[in-house]
Design a protein around this motif. Structure first.
Motif, PDB file in Angstrom:
ATOM      1  N   TRP A 195       0.832  -1.196   0.000  1.00  0.00           N
ATOM      2  CA  TRP A 195       0.000   0.000   0.000  1.00  0.00           C
ATOM      3  C   TRP A 195       0.868   1.247   0.000  1.00  0.00           C
ATOM      4  N   ALA A 196       0.196   2.359  -0.302  1.00  0.00           N
ATOM      5  CA  ALA A 196       0.846   3.667  -0.377  1.00  0.00           C
ATOM      6  C   ALA A 196       0.150   4.620   0.594  1.00  0.00           C
ATOM      7  N   VAL A 197       0.700   5.802   0.709  1.00  0.00           N
ATOM      8  CA  VAL A 197       0.100   6.871   1.505  1.00  0.00           C
ATOM      9  C   VAL A 197      -0.053   8.105   0.622  1.00  0.00           C
ATOM     10  N   ASP A 198      -0.902   9.024   1.057  1.00  0.00           N
ATOM     11  CA  ASP A 198      -1.057  10.289   0.327  1.00  0.00           C
ATOM     12  C   ASP A 198       0.305  10.961   0.159  1.00  0.00           C
ATOM     13  N   ARG A 199       0.488  11.644  -0.959  1.00  0.00           N
ATOM     14  CA  ARG A 199       1.741  12.378  -1.212  1.00  0.00           C
ATOM     15  C   ARG A 199       1.399  13.802  -1.619  1.00  0.00           C
ATOM     16  N   ARG A 200       2.134  14.755  -1.072  1.00  0.00           N
ATOM     17  CA  ARG A 200       1.968  16.171  -1.400  1.00  0.00           C
ATOM     18  C   ARG A 200       2.952  16.538  -2.502  1.00  0.00           C
ATOM     19  N   LEU A 201       2.435  17.158  -3.562  1.00  0.00           N
ATOM     20  CA  LEU A 201       3.269  17.615  -4.671  1.00  0.00           C
ATOM     21  C   LEU A 201       3.915  18.951  -4.319  1.00  0.00           C
ATOM     22  N   ALA A 202       4.901  19.342  -5.091  1.00  0.00           N
ATOM     23  CA  ALA A 202       5.611  20.598  -4.853  1.00  0.00           C
ATOM     24  C   ALA A 202       4.673  21.804  -4.883  1.00  0.00           C
ATOM     25  N   ASP A 203       3.604  21.727  -5.667  1.00  0.00           N
ATOM     26  CA  ASP A 203       2.673  22.856  -5.755  1.00  0.00           C
ATOM     27  C   ASP A 203       1.599  22.828  -4.662  1.00  0.00           C
ATOM     28  N   GLY A 204       1.702  21.862  -3.744  1.00  0.00           N
ATOM     29  CA  GLY A 204       0.779  21.799  -2.618  1.00  0.00           C
ATOM     30  C   GLY A 204      -0.381  20.838  -2.804  1.00  0.00           C
ATOM     31  N   ARG A 205      -0.643  20.412  -4.022  1.00  0.00           N
ATOM     32  CA  ARG A 205      -1.735  19.454  -4.241  1.00  0.00           C
ATOM     33  C   ARG A 205      -1.398  18.128  -3.573  1.00  0.00           C
ATOM     34  N   VAL A 206      -2.435  17.439  -3.106  1.00  0.00           N
ATOM     35  CA  VAL A 206      -2.254  16.134  -2.479  1.00  0.00           C
ATOM     36  C   VAL A 206      -2.769  15.051  -3.424  1.00  0.00           C
ATOM     37  N   VAL A 207      -1.926  14.064  -3.668  1.00  0.00           N
ATOM     38  CA  VAL A 207      -2.304  12.918  -4.484  1.00  0.00           C
ATOM     39  C   VAL A 207      -2.762  11.820  -3.528  1.00  0.00           C
ATOM     40  N   PRO A 208      -4.007  11.348  -3.680  1.00  0.00           N
ATOM     41  CA  PRO A 208      -4.519  10.312  -2.780  1.00  0.00           C
ATOM     42  C   PRO A 208      -3.714   9.018  -2.856  1.00  0.00           C
ATOM     43  N   ALA A 209      -3.639   8.327  -1.743  1.00  0.00           N
ATOM     44  CA  ALA A 209      -2.860   7.093  -1.640  1.00  0.00           C
ATOM     45  C   ALA A 209      -3.217   6.086  -2.725  1.00  0.00           C
TER      46      ALA A 209
END
Length: 186
Positions: A144-158
């Motif tokens: 499994w993965a976890v949410d990741r925050r992009l450099a521009d602040g957007r969050v990519v869901p896990a």
């Protein structure tokens, strides 16, 4: 999917209590631990080799740091006596561990990976195993993965992080398969 050879080794990567530390944030695949337990049971029944990879973080604030209660393996992934435990300090299980030599000495060139995190230690280990010439399968529903925050602040869901990591690996570095399909090859 073709049958796995009797020497196909299961590598269980970083399935320690530390992965539940709140700082990791939301994750996908709540069935991950159950699928890992199923893979372990199948491998053990078939007499195939099992390797446990343990992360020994050098970061002072890491739940994966030795000496912390969360450094322990999760109950679903607890090593049995005689199953090797390989300690690592970086993402790939092959860096600074002697794992490659031990697998080759044992004639274990077919690997099945599971564990955490899909986009972190699992992906790093999978890529390196492939580059070293191992035949690698990855149980996509046993990681499994976890949410990741992009450099521009957007969050990519896990779930999206997980899916993209699997897509990046499948067909080039590994064959992604389900736990059920992998167990059917034993």
């Amino acid at each position: 999917m073709t049958s796995l050879p009797a020497h196909a080794a299961l590598l269980v990567i970083d399935v320690q209590l530390a992965i539940d530390a709140p700082y990791w944030g939301p994750r996908n695949n709540p069935q991950g631990e159950a699928n890992i337990a199923a893979l372990l049971a199948g491998w053990r029944r078939s007499g195939r080799p099992v390797w446990h990879i343990r992360h020994d973080s050098m970061q002072a604030d890491s739940a994966y740091r030795p000496g912390q209660p969360a450094h322990a393996f999760k109950p679903e992934a607890m090593p049995l006596p005689g199953e090797p435990v390989i300690a690592k300090q970086v993402h790939s299980a092959f860096i600074g561990t002697g794992l490659e030599r031990r697998l080759r000495d044992a004639g274990q060139t077919d690997l099945v990976l599971c564990g955490v995190l899909t986009h972190n230690s699992v992906e790093a280990t999978a890529r390196m195993a492939s580059d070293l010439g191992f035949d690698v399968r990855l149980a996509g529903d046993a990681c499994w993965a976890v949410d990741r925050r992009l450099a521009d602040g957007r969050v990519v869901p896990a779930a999206d992080v997980h899916a993209l990591s699997l897509a990046n690996l499948d067909g080039e570095y590994v064959t992604v398969a389900s736990t059920a399909d992998l167990l059917a090859t034993l």
